[in-house]
Structures are given as C-alpha cells and as structure tokens.
Design a protein around this motif. Structure first.
Motif, PDB file in Angstrom:
ATOM      1  N   PHE A 133      23.718 -38.333  13.378  1.00 39.70           N
ATOM      2  CA  PHE A 133      24.111 -39.679  12.986  1.00 39.70           C
ATOM      3  C   PHE A 133      25.610 -39.684  12.721  1.00 39.70           C
ATOM      4  O   PHE A 133      26.165 -38.695  12.247  1.00 39.70           O
ATOM      5  N   HIS A 134      26.247 -40.812  12.997  1.00 42.83           N
ATOM      6  CA  HIS A 134      27.636 -40.987  12.567  1.00 42.83           C
ATOM      7  C   HIS A 134      27.885 -42.471  12.333  1.00 42.83           C
ATOM      8  O   HIS A 134      27.241 -43.332  12.967  1.00 42.83           O
ATOM      9  N   ALA A 135      28.800 -42.780  11.438  1.00 42.63           N
ATOM     10  CA  ALA A 135      29.156 -44.174  11.207  1.00 42.63           C
ATOM     11  C   ALA A 135      29.709 -44.770  12.496  1.00 42.63           C
ATOM     12  O   ALA A 135      30.445 -44.103  13.235  1.00 42.63           O
ATOM     13  N   TRP A 159      34.353 -39.280   5.890  1.00 43.86           N
ATOM     14  CA  TRP A 159      33.070 -39.095   6.576  1.00 43.86           C
ATOM     15  C   TRP A 159      32.313 -37.837   6.155  1.00 43.86           C
ATOM     16  O   TRP A 159      31.086 -37.808   6.248  1.00 43.86           O
ATOM     17  N   GLU A 209      25.070 -46.933  11.508  1.00 44.99           N
ATOM     18  CA  GLU A 209      25.251 -45.625  12.141  1.00 44.99           C
ATOM     19  C   GLU A 209      24.669 -45.626  13.548  1.00 44.99           C
ATOM     20  O   GLU A 209      23.682 -46.296  13.822  1.00 44.99           O
TER      21      GLU A 209
END
Length: 198
Positions: free
Chosen positions: A146-148, A54, A183
């Motif tokens: 934002f993050h997956a 990540w 995301e």
C-alpha cells in the motif's frame, strides 16, 4: 541472489534461522541485517521530511537500538526485514515483509529509500528481491503493498518491481500528519511475469 540457508527449508524454519543476506550484485546492493554502523544514517534518514511523511522511524538512540533489534529478530515469524546497503556497505534504505500469514500464503512489503540514494532504483530492486524471497522461500502466493496516492515515487517503485495496481482504498490509513489518506493497493501473485528491468 544468495541466501544463508538451503532453498528447501520450510518457511517457518527460514524465519527461525533469522536474517539472511541477499546479494543483488547486478544492482550493486546487498540486503543484510542492520549493523551498529547504520545508526547515524538511520537518524539522518528518519529526520528527512519525506521519510517522516510516509515512513517515520525513531531518532532517539535508545529507541533506535530497540528498532534495530526488532528488525533483526525474525523469531516470531511475522516479518522479515533487511537493511539495504550499497557496494561500500553504506545504508541506502530498508525493505521488509510484514503482516506475514504463512497459512494463508500472503504478506505485505514495505520499503523506504534514504534521501542520499533516491532515484537510483534501489527500492524497486530491493522490493523485487524480497518479493521473490516471499514467493520462493516462504511459499507466499500473494505479496501486496500500500502507499498513499500522493506518494507517486512509491507508485513507481511498485510498478517497476512488478506489482499490478489493483485499486484505490478510500481514506484507508492515517499517516503521521493525522490525515486518513487514500491509498493505492498493488500486488503480485506467484507466477506473475517479472517486468523487464528499466
């Protein structure tokens, strides 16, 4: 929280002054510039499979030196970055404000935690602190991240730091695996209430 310069300095001057320490004594953490002593721990963190998935970073010594230098140089006004250290001043992670737009008053926050420090709340404490810094010292109205979708740990950090989930962006970012992942978008607006500490 304590910073190195006065609270009434204009945002551009805050950034021009360079890296400033933020003491999170209640959490046993210090946000500070990167130090040469951090390099071996950065190598360990950036070779960790979760970090590499990540938040990849360099592991070559020369590339790491340049990376550290860029994180400690706030002079172009586009970011503010900190090493996250524990009570013994050992590196446990990183947090940064990037894609900073002072005219628009918004910024993105990014973070990672070293494998030896996960699950202790360091990331959420650091994200909360730099979000307050963005609102109070840089006059940012909006701080987002934002993050997956698959990165559920990051989702927990966002929630504990007071970031509301605003939606899902489809296939919005290509991660190191070469795949465009969906995301989550989280944000907090100046004046949003802070969550109680968990």
């Amino acid at each position: 929280m304590s910073e190195d310069i006065a609270d009434d300095v204009a945002p551009a001057a805050v950034l021009a002054a360079g890296p400033q320490q933020i003491d999170l004594a209640d959490d046993g953490l210090l946000l500070r510039p990167y130090l040469p002593a951090d390099v071996p721990m950065l190598v360990q963190a950036f070779t960790d499979p979760v970090t590499r998935t990540w938040n990849p970073g360099p592991t070559d010594p020369e590339e790491l030196e340049a990376w550290v230098g860029s994180r400690n140089d706030w002079s172009d006004g586009s970011h503010a970055s900190w090493a996250v250290a524990d009570r013994e001043d050992l590196l446990v992670g990183a947090v940064s404000l990037h894609h900073l737009d002072l005219e628009q008053g918004d910024v993105e926050v990014g973070y990672w935690t070293a494998p030896w420090a996960r699950g202790r709340g360091a990331a959420s404490a650091a994200v909360r602190a730099v979000s307050a810094f963005a609102h109070e010292r840089l006059d940012c109205h909006r701080v987002h991240l934002f993050h997956a979708v698959e990165n559920t740990g990051s989702c927990g950090v966002a929630r504990r730091a007071g970031f509301a989930l605003e939606g899902t962006l489809r296939q919005s970012y290509r991660y190191p695996d070469g795949v465009h992942h969906d995301e989550h978008l989280h944000a907090r607006i100046a004046g949003d209430p802070w969550p109680s500490r968990q």
